[in-house]
Design a protein around this motif. Structure first.
Motif, PDB file in Angstrom:
ATOM      1  N   TRP A 139       0.820  -1.205   0.000  1.00  0.00           N
ATOM      2  CA  TRP A 139       0.000   0.000   0.000  1.00  0.00           C
ATOM      3  C   TRP A 139       0.865   1.272   0.000  1.00  0.00           C
ATOM      4  CZ3 TRP A 139      -2.728  -2.353   4.814  1.00  0.00           C
ATOM      5  CH2 TRP A 139      -3.517  -3.436   4.401  1.00  0.00           C
ATOM      6  N   LEU A 167      -6.332   5.691  -1.716  1.00  0.00           N
ATOM      7  CA  LEU A 167      -6.011   4.434  -1.053  1.00  0.00           C
ATOM      8  C   LEU A 167      -7.206   3.910  -0.270  1.00  0.00           C
ATOM      9  CD1 LEU A 167      -4.086   2.214  -0.119  1.00  0.00           C
ATOM     10  CD2 LEU A 167      -3.319   3.751   1.702  1.00  0.00           C
ATOM     11  N   LEU A 171      -8.848   0.209  -0.579  1.00  0.00           N
ATOM     12  CA  LEU A 171      -8.999  -0.690   0.572  1.00  0.00           C
ATOM     13  C   LEU A 171     -10.446  -1.109   0.755  1.00  0.00           C
ATOM     14  CD1 LEU A 171      -6.623   1.051   3.141  1.00  0.00           C
ATOM     15  CD2 LEU A 171      -6.190  -1.053   1.884  1.00  0.00           C
TER      16      LEU A 171
END
Length: 947
Positions: A139, A167, A171
């Motif tokens: 990540w 991000l 996720l």
């Protein structure tokens, strides 16, 4: 092991309870705060203790250092010899100071400058990620870095805001939980490089010493060495690098019988330690003010646990000033409760008949101002901020030493700032996410203040504020716990006869009352502010804060005074002349006459000598027969169209020369208007608007500018007593009452809103009746009471009912229940029908829902809901449970009428479920579709054309 909290753990007025009560804490706190005040140019002590703004980094870090240092110093002065000092980020500075790496003056100078420089860094974001041992390296990239490893599976990433947002979206798509932190910068990341470079010269000049007490390093996750502690570059790496708190906890977990004590606000670090090492060690939380504990009781409880673990403490250092010793019993209490708890009252139980009261009016009476709220247990408040009053109110709450969280309307659920949220009004999922976020941090609200009545730009048919309140109630009902819900409006109540009235806001009062009846865990209050006041938001918020601490269920603020309502009986004198219902009068009945009061009005008016009646019936409704010998005109029109109503009124004047009275008939309770608050949908709001609000608006516009003697509007007793399943219905009639009252104040026409309780008010579609209406007058008396109201000139709102209406009044306090039944439930009552075990999956599911709600050990297929002890409130809950269990529409009438059995309800559900043949056909169709190409699918789509 002493744990020292990091940024984000602070709360308003932290230490305010401990400061005056524990002298040793006060001395250390003041010594630290005074040094910071000189550097910050503000009184940090008062800022912290009075609940000022300590959320921005430049103030948060000094405030946290002050509290952590004072608590750490207190425990050391009390004789505690820690085996280690373990801090999180800024908390390591506290550990280093107490261990002698810096003296207090040096520590204060470093912390103040570090906080100032970090505050001036470029803005960024941080994301907490909860994962099951994932490799977080995938990540990370050039923008996103690993800011903190708090515990296994609990990490924090930092970087620019857009990169963090992207991000978080990835996720979420991968099913990994994450949450944006309430910070304005990307701490412990390269975005702090400029701050670190500016900080380096100051650290290089500092007098750094080897630690005299064991300290855990955030940089390595192991013991802080003398070389690291005295190296200025270590403290630069500390600012930029990953906080390895979880590794430090693992280091301490290797010690024998570790005991962890959080010396700071809240229990964030204690929670991380428990998560990592489970129940193998004693973990004691930090300071907090909750419904159960004060800061002082938390401190003393921790001292007791430490004493149990073998710590030798000087309790005189920890003892509150002014305390005294009391002898303890020589035996331990068993702490078993033997009191018999009375069942909570059923708020929907019918009242005992009282024939003495028929006509009633609301009498508003001046009441003394409430005193300043007493400081009791710390409470958590959730404020639905209107953009005007919400922020100063939240500050007033925090100044009182309590926690306030704000929520404003937004495009989606989000947490844009510290203790601040956005939700989409009316979207249950957003409200659920809001409550989940609060629950995750142990901040379930004790009080909710709903200020959105004027913030939402509602159209006349939108019920926007009511929809938003309904969504909140549904979200609360998903995980009920006692909470006081206060709705604040402006101009929703007719108090002085001169204020500006807001019908849209008044709809909230009806929904609120029914929500409290359906959900006893809600304590409901309504505060109506002066709509015409020019008071500043800051001054008004202080008054509102005092009012929120009072116990009155309904209160109105007008000018400098507060008013409380009382429903009083009246016996008006009827004048002998100048009557409104005079012989030869021309009266026009408008609306859905057959479904409303039309029949009663027609029969009553027909007894007047020489009366002439006009029926303006809503298109598509049933006809109404006028008694023989009465001159009448019968027209079918769209009663929601003001122009159509106006043309009809002109036709009446053209034929009869005048209009003496208008009577607006609105339909009584039918299936389309009944639903528990949690199940009210767009169709219910549309129905009550179309059948109640729209006809009144149309009639008001049509009557404007025309000479009409009076207008009598049919309202409902639900505006006074609520009623299970009548949330939308009562909300609409509250708006009807308020609009009628506003109309009465303008022009020459007198407008009357009469809240009727009639025998048919509980009748639903199909002609079945749940029970006789205990408030109803006999039909023959209803028109006579109407005549008395009209002739006495009681315009505005009047209640026409008998019985004790106080039993259904708004309840300010939530009902706190205690489960006392055994795990298996009470024994099934002896019924006339023998027990027959449920047959099949549907019957078993229905029976299980009944068992759970009614607390019984067994429920048979032929057992009736009401025979088992069910009642109307329980029926509302049963409908909600059944709708969750089955993908079909379960109607209120299936439980509120007759005596439905498990088998009967299961049969109704089974009839609505897809049959095996349907499912097989759907499966075959899906198989066929999966085998088609994109081109073949396009050819089959409606509107597709050949190439």
């Amino acid at each position: 092991m002493l744990l020292f909290s990091g940024q984000g753990s602070q709360y308003s007025a932290m230490g305010a309870r401990l400061h005056p009560e524990i002298p040793a804490f006060r001395a250390a706190f003041d010594a630290c705060a005074d040094r910071f005040s000189d550097r910050l140019g503000t009184d940090l002590r008062r800022l912290i203790l009075d609940g000022g703004d300590i959320d921005d980094t430049a103030r948060a870090q000094p405030a946290l250092f002050t509290l952590d240092y004072a608590l750490g110093r207190l425990w050391l002065d009390a004789g505690l010899v820690p085996r280690a000092l373990h801090g999180h980020s800024i908390g390591e500075y506290v550990a280093a100071c107490l261990a002698g790496v810096f003296d207090l003056d040096t520590a204060v100078a470093l912390v103040a400058e570090r906080a100032r420089l970090m505050q001036t860094a470029p803005p960024g974001a941080m994301l907490a990620v909860m994962h099951a041992g994932e490799d977080i390296g995938r990540w990370l990239d050039g923008d996103i870095v690993h800011a903190a490893a708090n515990a296994p599976g609990l990490d924090v990433l930092a970087g620019p805001g857009p990169a963090i947002d992207a991000l978080q979206g990835r996720l979420k798509a991968a099913g990994i939980a994450s949450r944006r932190l309430k910070v304005s910068h990307a701490f412990h990341s390269p975005m702090m490089a400029e701050a670190a470079a500016a900080f380096r010269p100051m650290v290089a000049k500092a007098d750094l010493r080897a630690p005299a007490l064991p300290v855990i390093s955030n940089v390595t996750g192991s013991w802080l060495s003398a070389g690291e502690a005295t190296d200025p570059e270590y403290w630069i790496r500390h600012l930029l690098g990953t906080v390895r708190f979880g590794d430090g906890t693992a280091t301490l977990d290797r010690l024998a019988r570790p005991v962890f004590l959080e010396a700071g606000p809240g229990e964030a670090l204690a929670t991380l330690v428990r998560h990592q090492i489970g129940g193998e060690a004693t973990v004691l939380p930090g300071l907090a003010e909750t419904a159960r504990d004060t800061e002082t009781t938390r401190l003393l409880a921790a001292a007791g646990h430490l004493w149990q673990a073998g710590a030798a403490l000087d309790l005189s250092v920890l003892a509150p000033s002014g305390g005294h010793r009391v002898p303890l019993p020589t035996y331990p209490f068993q702490r078993r409760r033997h009191w018999i708890t009375a069942p909570a009252p059923d708020r929907a139980a019918p009242p005992v008949a009282d024939d003495s009261a028929v006509l009633r009016r609301t009498d508003w009476r001046r009441a003394p101002q409430p005193g300043h709220p007493a400081q009791t247990m710390r409470s958590r408040w959730l404020v639905f901020d209107d953009g005007k009053l919400g922020t100063p109110l939240s500050h007033a709450i925090e100044r009182a030493g309590e926690d306030a969280y704000r929520v404003v309307p937004g495009a989606a659920f989000a947490e844009p700032d510290y203790r601040g949220f956005t939700v989409r009004p009316g979207v249950v999922a957003d409200h659920g996410a809001l409550l989940d976020a609060l629950g995750e941090r142990g901040a379930n609200p004790d009080h909710i203040v709903f200020l959105w009545s004027g913030a939402l730009a509602a159209t006349s048919n939108d019920f926007a504020a009511a929809r938003a309140l309904r969504a909140l109630v549904e979200a609360l009902a998903a995980d009920p716990h006692p909470v006081r819900l206060t709705v604040v409006t402006r101009g929703a109540r007719d108090v002085t006869g001169t204020e500006t009235l807001d019908p849209a806001s008044s709809a909230l009062a009806g929904l609120l009352q029914v929500a409290g009846q359906e959900h006893p865990f809600l304590g409901c209050r309504h505060i109506d502010l002066d709509p015409d006041a020019s008071e500043s938001p800051a001054a008004l918020s202080d008054r509102l804060r005092q009012e929120l601490a009072a116990g009155d269920a309904v209160v109105a603020i007008r000018g400098r005074h507060r008013w409380l309502p009382a429903l009083v009986s009246i016996a008006p004198a009827v004048p002998s002349k100048d009557r409104r219902l005079k012989p030869g009068g021309v009266h026009v009945l408008v609306g859905d006459l057959a479904a409303g009061l039309g029949r009663i009005w027609v029969d009553g008016l027909a007894r007047l000598p020489g009366v002439r009646l006009v029926l303006l019936r809503q298109e598509g409704t049933a006809s109404l027969q006028v008694p023989a010998g009465i001159e009448a005109l019968d027209l079918r029109i769209d009663c929601t169209d003001a122009e159509a109503v106006g043309r009809a009124l002109d036709e009446v004047v053209g034929r009869f020369g005048r209009i003496d009275g208008l009577f607006l008939s609105l339909p009584l309770i039918i299936e389309a208007s009944v639903a528990p608050v949690s199940l009210i949908g767009d169709d219910h709001w549309a129905h009550v608007h179309r059948t109640k609000i729209a006809p009144l608006h149309a009639l008001a516009r049509a009557a404007s500018g025309r000479r009409i003697g009076f207008a009598c509007v049919q309202s409902s007793l639900s505006t006074e007593v609520g009623g299970l399943g009548l949330g939308a219905y009562a909300a609409a009639y509250h708006a009807v009452d308020t609009l009628t009252t506003a109309l009465d104040r303008s022009g020459d026409t007198r407008w009357f809103a009469i809240c009727y309780a009639v025998a048919d008010e509980t009748t639903a579609a199909g002609g079945r009746r749940a029970a006789a209406n205990p408030y109803a007058l006999p039909t023959a008396e209803t028109f006579e009471a109407t005549r008395r109201i009209l002739e006495a000139g009681l315009s505005g709102r009047t209640v026409l009912a008998r019985g004790d209406l106080a039993a259904a009044a708004l309840r300010a306090e939530p009902v706190r229940t205690e489960t006392t039944a055994a795990a298996g439930g009470h024994r099934r009552p002896d019924l006339a029908a023998p027990f027959l075990a449920p047959r099949g999956e549907v019957e078993e599911t229905v029976a299980a829902i009944f068992r759970r709600l009614l607390g019984l050990d067994a429920v048979g297929a032929n057992d009736g809901f009401f025979e088992l002890g069910g009642h109307s409130l329980m029926a509302v809950r049963a409908v909600a449970e059944l709708r969750k269990a089955f993908p079909v529409e379960i109607e209120m009438r299936d439980l509120l009428f007759d005596n439905p059995t498990v088998a009967g309800i299961a049969a109704a559900i089974a009839a609505r479920l897809p049959q095996d043949d349907d499912l097989a056909a759907m499966a075959a169709l899906l198989d066929e579709v999966e085998g088609l190409s994109d081109d073949e699918l396009n050819d089959l789509m409606p509107g597709a054309t050949a190439p």
